[in-house]
Design a protein around this motif. Structure first.
Motif, PDB file in Angstrom:
ATOM      1  N   UNK A   1      17.447  66.231  30.215  1.00 58.77           N
ATOM      2  CA  UNK A   1      17.505  64.899  30.523  1.00 58.77           C
ATOM      3  C   UNK A   1      18.139  64.236  29.340  1.00 58.77           C
ATOM      4  N   UNK A   2      17.839  64.505  28.244  1.00 60.49           N
ATOM      5  CA  UNK A   2      18.528  64.174  27.044  1.00 60.49           C
ATOM      6  C   UNK A   2      19.952  64.362  26.953  1.00 60.49           C
TER       7      UNK A   2
ATOM      8  N   UNK B   1      16.691  66.373  19.570  1.00 59.00           N
ATOM      9  CA  UNK B   1      17.457  65.960  20.753  1.00 59.00           C
ATOM     10  C   UNK B   1      16.772  64.601  21.282  1.00 59.00           C
ATOM     11  N   UNK B   2      15.392  64.456  21.008  1.00 56.91           N
ATOM     12  CA  UNK B   2      15.198  63.036  21.435  1.00 56.91           C
ATOM     13  C   UNK B   2      15.616  61.809  20.388  1.00 56.91           C
ATOM     14  N   UNK B   3      15.708  62.132  19.260  1.00 53.71           N
ATOM     15  CA  UNK B   3      16.018  61.305  18.132  1.00 53.71           C
ATOM     16  C   UNK B   3      17.467  61.046  18.525  1.00 53.71           C
TER      17      UNK B   3
ATOM     18  N   UNK C   1      15.379  51.226  22.359  1.00 58.71           N
ATOM     19  CA  UNK C   1      15.670  52.560  22.153  1.00 58.71           C
ATOM     20  C   UNK C   1      14.615  53.185  21.369  1.00 58.71           C
ATOM     21  N   UNK C   2      13.855  52.410  20.468  1.00 57.45           N
ATOM     22  CA  UNK C   2      12.602  53.276  19.947  1.00 57.45           C
ATOM     23  C   UNK C   2      11.621  53.606  20.883  1.00 57.45           C
TER      24      UNK C   2
ATOM     25  N   UNK D   1      20.572  56.005  18.827  1.00 62.74           N
ATOM     26  CA  UNK D   1      21.773  55.819  18.656  1.00 62.74           C
ATOM     27  C   UNK D   1      22.605  55.520  20.026  1.00 62.74           C
ATOM     28  N   UNK D   2      22.078  55.927  21.103  1.00 55.97           N
ATOM     29  CA  UNK D   2      23.092  56.273  22.406  1.00 55.97           C
ATOM     30  C   UNK D   2      23.979  54.840  22.681  1.00 55.97           C
ATOM     31  N   UNK D   3      23.477  53.617  22.317  1.00 61.61           N
ATOM     32  CA  UNK D   3      24.067  52.389  22.697  1.00 61.61           C
ATOM     33  C   UNK D   3      24.943  52.015  21.687  1.00 61.61           C
ATOM     34  N   UNK D   4      24.471  52.264  20.092  1.00 65.96           N
ATOM     35  CA  UNK D   4      25.139  51.831  19.148  1.00 65.96           C
ATOM     36  C   UNK D   4      26.222  52.666  18.836  1.00 65.96           C
ATOM     37  N   UNK D   5      26.332  54.010  18.835  1.00 69.01           N
ATOM     38  CA  UNK D   5      27.014  54.790  18.754  1.00 69.01           C
ATOM     39  C   UNK D   5      27.267  55.823  19.736  1.00 69.01           C
ATOM     40  N   UNK D   6      27.843  55.446  21.024  1.00 65.62           N
ATOM     41  CA  UNK D   6      27.806  56.168  22.168  1.00 65.62           C
ATOM     42  C   UNK D   6      28.624  57.766  21.947  1.00 65.62           C
TER      43      UNK D   6
END
Length: 450
Positions: free
Chosen positions: A110-111, A70-72, A29-30, A76-81
């Protein structure tokens, strides 16, 4: 609810009890967020250098902030989708209202796409996912509609195409509206479909892993059960061999001791039978050990199968019905009158018995005769083996004419072994005293089950 809507909800897993594991923010993720931010800032400056932001009033730091935040979001896209998907939609709206040219950059598009896809792919509560994603879609298309209806987009199109000539099959303004709607349908629809496919693929992978783990566990249990069954089989074999051999030797040794002084010839005969019984017991034990050692890599090593079989390298076949005459003759020489009858409804039916059933019949007769010698006053025993391939059964019956001898009760392991052997082949056992006198051991084996 229509059947189509129900199928869509089912495909999205609304009623599925499985919850996708929620991984913590990790290295990937990082790396993803840092890579997207670096590429986005580079693309932003390239577009600025090419004059692409001449109509953007926002300061440079605000543009950088929009790209960086936006990139940040991807962290958390998998942790807090669902939270990330909602924040991405809010980011798109704010950036679209204040800096539409920045919001339209490929990197931010894309983000937003990845955030929406992750919301569908990683959401644990599938009903909440449908509500959140549905709300985002309604909001986005309402915003687009508002832009065309009363916003600046409508006026821009009017100004742009006011004096333009029609060159295609459609008028310029309707074509622009239709194209915008089509692009957004593909964009948002692709994110939802991609997220659903990813969620179903993850569920399938986990189920396959669980099935593999279950199969491995079952394989381990079956392997352990096979070892236990083999140990029980070996224990039964050793009990039968030792009990029969030691019983025979004990009886003949006792007879030799009683007549040693007054009848040396009879004592000599009894001792020769002790020798014969010990030799037979050793032969059967070698046969059993040869079976155990059959898997040895170095068969010619000391103590290997060759040594157990007298150096021949061949295992002695397991006992069967054809070996009963020798067993009966040996028992008869020990002072017990034994009559053997093999009843075959079909010619040579006994010789065609499965090896396991043949061995079970032999061991049953051997154990029954041993029990008669040790625990009964009987002087005559009848052994009958019946084989009927048409009726699909094989039966062995051992009947004596004696009564239980006092003070000679056994451990019960012999009869337990008979019952266990019968259970292995789905046989039926009848063991006990008869009303007319004597004791009976009868076991019937179904041939079809073998």
């Amino acid at each position: 609810m229509s059947s189509t809507s129900q199928r869509v909800l089912t495909w999205l897993g609304v009623d599925d009890e499985w919850e996708r594991p929620r991984p913590p923010i990790g290295r990937q993720d990082l790396v993803l967020a840092a890579s997207v931010e670096a590429v986005s800032l580079l693309a932003l400056e390239l577009v600025r250098s090419a004059g692409g932001f001449e109509h953007t009033d926002g300061p440079v730091w605000a543009q950088w902030l929009a790209v960086s935040t936006g990139a940040a979001l991807l962290l958390g896209r998998r942790r807090w989708p669902l939270v990330v998907a909602s924040l991405a939609a809010l980011h798109m709206f704010v950036a679209g209202v204040t800096m539409p040219q920045v919001m339209g950059q490929l990197s931010l598009q894309i983000v937003y796409f990845v955030a929406l896809l992750s919301g569908v792919a990683y959401a644990r509560d599938r009903r909440a996912m449908v509500v959140v994603i549905g709300t985002i879609l309604l909001f986005m298309f309402a915003w687009i509609t508002w832009q065309f209806a009363v916003g600046s987009a409508a006026q821009e199109m009017v100004d742009e195409f006011e004096d333009a000539e029609r060159v295609g099959a459609f008028a310029p303004i309707p074509a622009t509206v239709a194209m915008t709607l089509l692009v957004n349908v593909i964009y948002f629809g692709g994110a939802i479909v991609g997220g659903g496919v990813a969620w179903r693929a993850a569920r399938q992978r986990l189920r396959l892993q669980e099935q593999a783990a279950t199969i491995a566990a079952q394989e381990g249990r079956l392997r352990e059960q096979a070892v236990v069954d083999e140990r029980l089989r070996i224990a039964r074999e050793l009990h039968d061999v030792v009990a029969h051999g030691v019983s025979a030797m004990g009886i003949q040794a006792g007879a030799a001791r009683r007549v040693l002084d007054r009848d040396p010839d009879a004592a000599r005969t009894a001792l020769s039978r002790v020798e014969e019984a010990s030799r037979d017991a050793l032969t059967q034990m070698r046969r059993l050990l040869g079976t155990l050692r059959a898997g040895s890599v170095d068969g010619g090593a000391e103590g290997g199968p060759d040594a157990a079989d007298g150096g021949t390298g061949a295992r002695t076949p397991e006992a069967g019905v054809d070996d009963l005459p020798e067993l009966v003759a040996q028992t008869s020489r020990q002072g017990l009158a034994v009559r053997l009858d093999v009843v075959e409804e079909q010619s040579s039916a006994a010789s065609r018995l499965p090896r396991g059933i043949g061995l079970a019949i032999y061991r049953t007769v051997q154990e029954a005769l041993t029990n008669v010698r040790r625990h009964s006053t009987a002087d005559a025993v009848s052994v009958v083996v019946r084989v009927d391939e048409a009726a699909a059964y094989a039966e062995v019956e051992v009947v004596d004419n004696g009564r239980p001898r006092h003070g000679t009760s056994g451990s019960g392991l012999g009869q337990l072994g008979i019952r266990e052997r019968a259970a292995t082949h789905n046989g039926k056992v009848d063991i006990g005293p008869r009303v007319t006198g004597g004791y009976r051991v009868r076991v019937r084996y179904p041939l079809a089950a073998s």
